[in-house]
Design a protein around this motif. Structure first.
Motif, PDB file in Angstrom:
ATOM      1  N   THR A  30      -5.229  -6.169   1.910  1.00 61.96           N
ATOM      2  CA  THR A  30      -4.003  -6.010   1.122  1.00 61.96           C
ATOM      3  C   THR A  30      -3.865  -4.545   0.737  1.00 61.96           C
ATOM      4  O   THR A  30      -4.746  -3.992   0.074  1.00 61.96           O
ATOM      5  N   GLU A  31      -2.786  -3.942   1.173  1.00 66.19           N
ATOM      6  CA  GLU A  31      -2.541  -2.524   0.888  1.00 66.19           C
ATOM      7  C   GLU A  31      -1.468  -2.401  -0.186  1.00 66.19           C
ATOM      8  O   GLU A  31      -0.356  -2.910  -0.024  1.00 66.19           O
TER       9      GLU A  31
ATOM     10  N   PRO B 111       1.487   9.344  -6.418  1.00 65.47           N
ATOM     11  CA  PRO B 111       1.271   8.182  -5.550  1.00 65.47           C
ATOM     12  C   PRO B 111      -0.203   7.776  -5.500  1.00 65.47           C
ATOM     13  O   PRO B 111      -1.110   8.593  -5.689  1.00 65.47           O
ATOM     14  N   ALA B 112      -0.420   6.506  -5.241  1.00 60.06           N
ATOM     15  CA  ALA B 112      -1.768   5.988  -5.024  1.00 60.06           C
ATOM     16  C   ALA B 112      -1.695   4.903  -3.958  1.00 60.06           C
ATOM     17  O   ALA B 112      -0.725   4.133  -3.909  1.00 60.06           O
ATOM     18  N   LYS B 113      -2.714   4.867  -3.113  1.00 61.81           N
ATOM     19  CA  LYS B 113      -2.828   3.812  -2.115  1.00 61.81           C
ATOM     20  C   LYS B 113      -4.175   3.134  -2.305  1.00 61.81           C
ATOM     21  O   LYS B 113      -5.218   3.772  -2.265  1.00 61.81           O
ATOM     22  N   VAL B 114      -4.123   1.832  -2.541  1.00 59.86           N
ATOM     23  CA  VAL B 114      -5.334   1.045  -2.770  1.00 59.86           C
ATOM     24  C   VAL B 114      -5.371  -0.093  -1.760  1.00 59.86           C
ATOM     25  O   VAL B 114      -4.379  -0.816  -1.588  1.00 59.86           O
ATOM     26  N   MET B 115      -6.516  -0.247  -1.096  1.00 60.70           N
ATOM     27  CA  MET B 115      -6.695  -1.323  -0.117  1.00 60.70           C
ATOM     28  C   MET B 115      -7.784  -2.257  -0.617  1.00 60.70           C
ATOM     29  O   MET B 115      -8.901  -1.822  -0.933  1.00 60.70           O
TER      30      MET B 115
ATOM     31  N   ARG C 241     -14.525  -5.531  -1.636  1.00 62.32           N
ATOM     32  CA  ARG C 241     -14.445  -4.187  -1.085  1.00 62.32           C
ATOM     33  C   ARG C 241     -13.063  -3.595  -1.358  1.00 62.32           C
ATOM     34  O   ARG C 241     -12.036  -4.250  -1.157  1.00 62.32           O
ATOM     35  N   MET C 242     -13.054  -2.351  -1.814  1.00 63.03           N
ATOM     36  CA  MET C 242     -11.803  -1.648  -2.071  1.00 63.03           C
ATOM     37  C   MET C 242     -11.938  -0.202  -1.614  1.00 63.03           C
ATOM     38  O   MET C 242     -13.022   0.377  -1.663  1.00 63.03           O
ATOM     39  N   SER C 243     -10.834   0.380  -1.181  1.00 60.19           N
ATOM     40  CA  SER C 243     -10.761   1.825  -0.944  1.00 60.19           C
ATOM     41  C   SER C 243      -9.543   2.353  -1.690  1.00 60.19           C
ATOM     42  O   SER C 243      -8.590   1.611  -1.933  1.00 60.19           O
ATOM     43  N   PHE C 244      -9.599   3.622  -2.056  1.00 57.63           N
ATOM     44  CA  PHE C 244      -8.507   4.173  -2.857  1.00 57.63           C
ATOM     45  C   PHE C 244      -8.266   5.624  -2.478  1.00 57.63           C
ATOM     46  O   PHE C 244      -9.168   6.339  -2.040  1.00 57.63           O
ATOM     47  N   ASP C 245      -7.028   6.024  -2.627  1.00 63.17           N
ATOM     48  CA  ASP C 245      -6.607   7.412  -2.427  1.00 63.17           C
ATOM     49  C   ASP C 245      -5.534   7.704  -3.468  1.00 63.17           C
ATOM     50  O   ASP C 245      -4.392   7.265  -3.330  1.00 63.17           O
ATOM     51  N   VAL C 246      -5.914   8.413  -4.524  1.00 64.45           N
ATOM     52  CA  VAL C 246      -5.027   8.727  -5.645  1.00 64.45           C
ATOM     53  C   VAL C 246      -4.725  10.213  -5.616  1.00 64.45           C
ATOM     54  O   VAL C 246      -5.645  11.038  -5.532  1.00 64.45           O
ATOM     55  N   ARG C 247      -3.455  10.575  -5.698  1.00 65.93           N
ATOM     56  CA  ARG C 247      -3.049  11.978  -5.684  1.00 65.93           C
ATOM     57  C   ARG C 247      -2.172  12.259  -6.897  1.00 65.93           C
ATOM     58  O   ARG C 247      -1.212  11.530  -7.156  1.00 65.93           O
ATOM     59  N   LYS C 248      -2.519  13.335  -7.620  1.00 67.29           N
ATOM     60  CA  LYS C 248      -1.788  13.690  -8.826  1.00 67.29           C
ATOM     61  C   LYS C 248      -1.406  15.160  -8.791  1.00 67.29           C
ATOM     62  O   LYS C 248      -2.179  15.995  -8.305  1.00 67.29           O
ATOM     63  N   THR C 249      -0.225  15.461  -9.316  1.00 66.09           N
ATOM     64  CA  THR C 249       0.216  16.849  -9.449  1.00 66.09           C
ATOM     65  C   THR C 249       0.848  17.025 -10.821  1.00 66.09           C
ATOM     66  O   THR C 249       1.130  16.055 -11.531  1.00 66.09           O
ATOM     67  N   ILE C 250       1.099  18.279 -11.161  1.00 58.51           N
ATOM     68  CA  ILE C 250       1.681  18.583 -12.476  1.00 58.51           C
ATOM     69  C   ILE C 250       3.203  18.544 -12.451  1.00 58.51           C
ATOM     70  O   ILE C 250       3.845  18.692 -13.491  1.00 58.51           O
ATOM     71  N   ASP C 251       3.802  18.315 -11.270  1.00 62.15           N
ATOM     72  CA  ASP C 251       5.263  18.300 -11.217  1.00 62.15           C
ATOM     73  C   ASP C 251       5.796  16.913 -11.564  1.00 62.15           C
ATOM     74  O   ASP C 251       5.054  15.950 -11.742  1.00 62.15           O
ATOM     75  N   LYS C 252       7.124  16.793 -11.630  1.00 66.73           N
ATOM     76  CA  LYS C 252       7.759  15.600 -12.187  1.00 66.73           C
ATOM     77  C   LYS C 252       7.710  14.381 -11.282  1.00 66.73           C
ATOM     78  O   LYS C 252       7.870  13.252 -11.768  1.00 66.73           O
TER      79      LYS C 252
ATOM     80  N   SER D 124      -3.791  -0.878 -12.519  1.00 64.30           N
ATOM     81  CA  SER D 124      -4.631   0.207 -13.017  1.00 64.30           C
ATOM     82  C   SER D 124      -5.935   0.199 -12.234  1.00 64.30           C
ATOM     83  O   SER D 124      -6.416  -0.855 -11.814  1.00 64.30           O
ATOM     84  N   LEU D 125      -6.481   1.393 -12.044  1.00 67.07           N
ATOM     85  CA  LEU D 125      -7.696   1.544 -11.254  1.00 67.07           C
ATOM     86  C   LEU D 125      -8.702   2.346 -12.060  1.00 67.07           C
ATOM     87  O   LEU D 125      -8.415   3.467 -12.495  1.00 67.07           O
ATOM     88  N   SER D 126      -9.878   1.770 -12.271  1.00 60.32           N
ATOM     89  CA  SER D 126     -10.971   2.442 -12.989  1.00 60.32           C
ATOM     90  C   SER D 126     -12.189   2.501 -12.083  1.00 60.32           C
ATOM     91  O   SER D 126     -12.499   1.530 -11.383  1.00 60.32           O
ATOM     92  N   VAL D 127     -12.856   3.633 -12.079  1.00 59.41           N
ATOM     93  CA  VAL D 127     -14.044   3.809 -11.256  1.00 59.41           C
ATOM     94  C   VAL D 127     -15.129   4.479 -12.098  1.00 59.41           C
ATOM     95  O   VAL D 127     -14.869   4.999 -13.182  1.00 59.41           O
ATOM     96  N   GLY D 128     -16.333   4.472 -11.578  1.00 57.44           N
ATOM     97  CA  GLY D 128     -17.419   5.138 -12.273  1.00 57.44           C
ATOM     98  C   GLY D 128     -18.752   4.788 -11.650  1.00 57.44           C
ATOM     99  O   GLY D 128     -18.864   3.837 -10.873  1.00 57.44           O
ATOM    100  N   TYR D 129     -19.755   5.562 -11.993  1.00 54.47           N
ATOM    101  CA  TYR D 129     -21.097   5.313 -11.481  1.00 54.47           C
ATOM    102  C   TYR D 129     -21.893   4.442 -12.449  1.00 54.47           C
ATOM    103  O   TYR D 129     -22.776   3.710 -12.037  1.00 54.47           O
ATOM    104  N   GLU D 130     -21.551   4.508 -13.731  1.00 56.31           N
ATOM    105  CA  GLU D 130     -22.145   3.641 -14.740  1.00 56.31           C
ATOM    106  C   GLU D 130     -21.011   3.004 -15.546  1.00 56.31           C
ATOM    107  O   GLU D 130     -20.668   1.864 -15.332  1.00 56.31           O
ATOM    108  N   ALA D 131     -20.433   3.754 -16.464  1.00 56.39           N
ATOM    109  CA  ALA D 131     -19.267   3.266 -17.196  1.00 56.39           C
ATOM    110  C   ALA D 131     -18.006   3.513 -16.376  1.00 56.39           C
ATOM    111  O   ALA D 131     -17.893   4.514 -15.668  1.00 56.39           O
ATOM    112  N   LEU D 132     -17.047   2.586 -16.452  1.00 57.39           N
ATOM    113  CA  LEU D 132     -15.790   2.728 -15.731  1.00 57.39           C
ATOM    114  C   LEU D 132     -14.831   3.598 -16.516  1.00 57.39           C
ATOM    115  O   LEU D 132     -14.724   3.491 -17.735  1.00 57.39           O
TER     116      LEU D 132
END
Length: 317
Positions: free
Chosen positions: A77-78, A22-26, A7-18, A47-55
């Motif tokens: 583990t966080e 950040p990402a938090k994966v449990m 079991r894993m949970s993830f929260d990835v946040r991306k912006t266009i600034d420099k 690295s984190l890959s997700v998908g419904y069929e292909a990752l």
């Protein structure tokens, strides 16, 4: 270590600034050996890959901090991560580039000083070579910020690739369609940062790329540039969602070209910008030049780029 059946949970946040994304994966119930390796910093990247069929990859970066907690029978583990965090915080430069250096060459040279970071889509609006040598000394991030500002661009590290895109530029990838039929959740909402759109988790979305929004309200429909992105989900419960922050406008696509075809010779043209007809109908748009194509043109001795004399003369007055 590959994790694909816990079991894993993830929260990835991306912006266009420099600032590093950040990402938090449990991760639940790793072995004691694997938990110790993370706590002792024997593993430092993730690295984190997700998908419904292909990752598909949605995050790659440095593990900044690891913690272990317990919830009933579960050991959790966080991992707190930052995209390019080590390179952003520690990369330094100390070099002199000769007279005649262009912004494209400076961008590539500065990128090379960031360990673990490769060159992604990059573009500039200035093509004039400097009349004097360029001196770079100090934190690489500061010099990249100055270079980006001079070209009206934003720079950031996205999944280990350094990107630099002027405000009027987007990556050349075809943007996905987000509509009620393709996973849109609720309705788009206007915010201070742009249009916010929620949909089922879509790894095809990326910062600096296009997204086509199709809403029941025409005002919220059209092609937009992605400037903010969040992916969140849990492998055991709830929906995986993506939240997009995007802005409208007229954009030019930046091609990624690293070489000129066989048989190129002096006087040949390389497609490094939109056709002249585009600028004839959009005269207010600054020309955007692919860094890869500019370098290819110079390395093959092809004819010089046209100089935008109108803008040059306006600065001289």
């Amino acid at each position: 270590m590959l994790i694909n059946n816990l079991r894993m949970s993830f929260d990835v946040r991306k912006t266009i600034d420099k600032n590093p994304n950040p990402a938090k994966v449990m991760v639940y119930n790793l072995t004691r050996e694997h938990m110790s390796a993370l706590l002792e910093k024997r593993w430092t990247v993730m690295s984190l890959s997700v998908g419904y069929e292909a990752l598909r990859l949605i995050f790659a970066g440095d593990i900044v901090r690891a913690n272990v907690s317990r919830d009933g029978m579960d050991f959790i583990t966080e991992l707190e991560c930052g995209d390019g965090n080590t390179a952003y915080s520690s990369a330094r430069v100390n070099m002199v580039m000769p007279a005649g250096t262009t912004d494209a060459e400076a961008a590539v040279a500065l990128t090379s000083t960031m360990p673990g970071v490769t060159r992604g889509p990059m573009a500039v609006t200035r093509t004039l070579a400097s009349a004097r040598p360029r001196v770079y000394s100090g934190n690489t991030r500061d010099h990249l910020s100055n270079l980006a500002r001079a070209n009206g661009a934003d720079w950031s590290i996205q999944d280990g690739e350094l990107t630099m895109l002027p405000a009027s530029a987007v990556t050349a990838d075809e943007g996905p369609l987000i509509s009620q039929d393709t996973g849109m959740v609720g309705m788009p909402q206007q915010s201070d940062d742009g249009l916010e759109v929620r949909c089922l988790c879509n790894p095809e979305l990326h910062i600096g790329g296009l997204v086509r929004v199709q809403s029941i309200l025409p005002h919220y429909s059209g092609d937009f540039k992605i400037v903010g992105l969040q992916h969140a989900g849990d492998s055991m419960e709830g929906d995986w969602l993506s939240t997009i922050t995007c802005v409208g406008g007229i954009f030019q696509k930046v091609e990624r070209k690293t070489a000129v075809g066989a048989g190129a010779s002096a006087g040949d043209d390389i497609d490094i910008m939109e056709p002249d007809e585009y600028y004839a109908t959009h005269p207010w748009m600054p020309r955007v030049y692919s860094v890869d194509a500019l370098l290819a043109r110079k390395s093959y001795g092809l004819r010089k780029l046209p100089v935008d004399r109108r803008r040059f003369q306006s600065r001289a007055r």
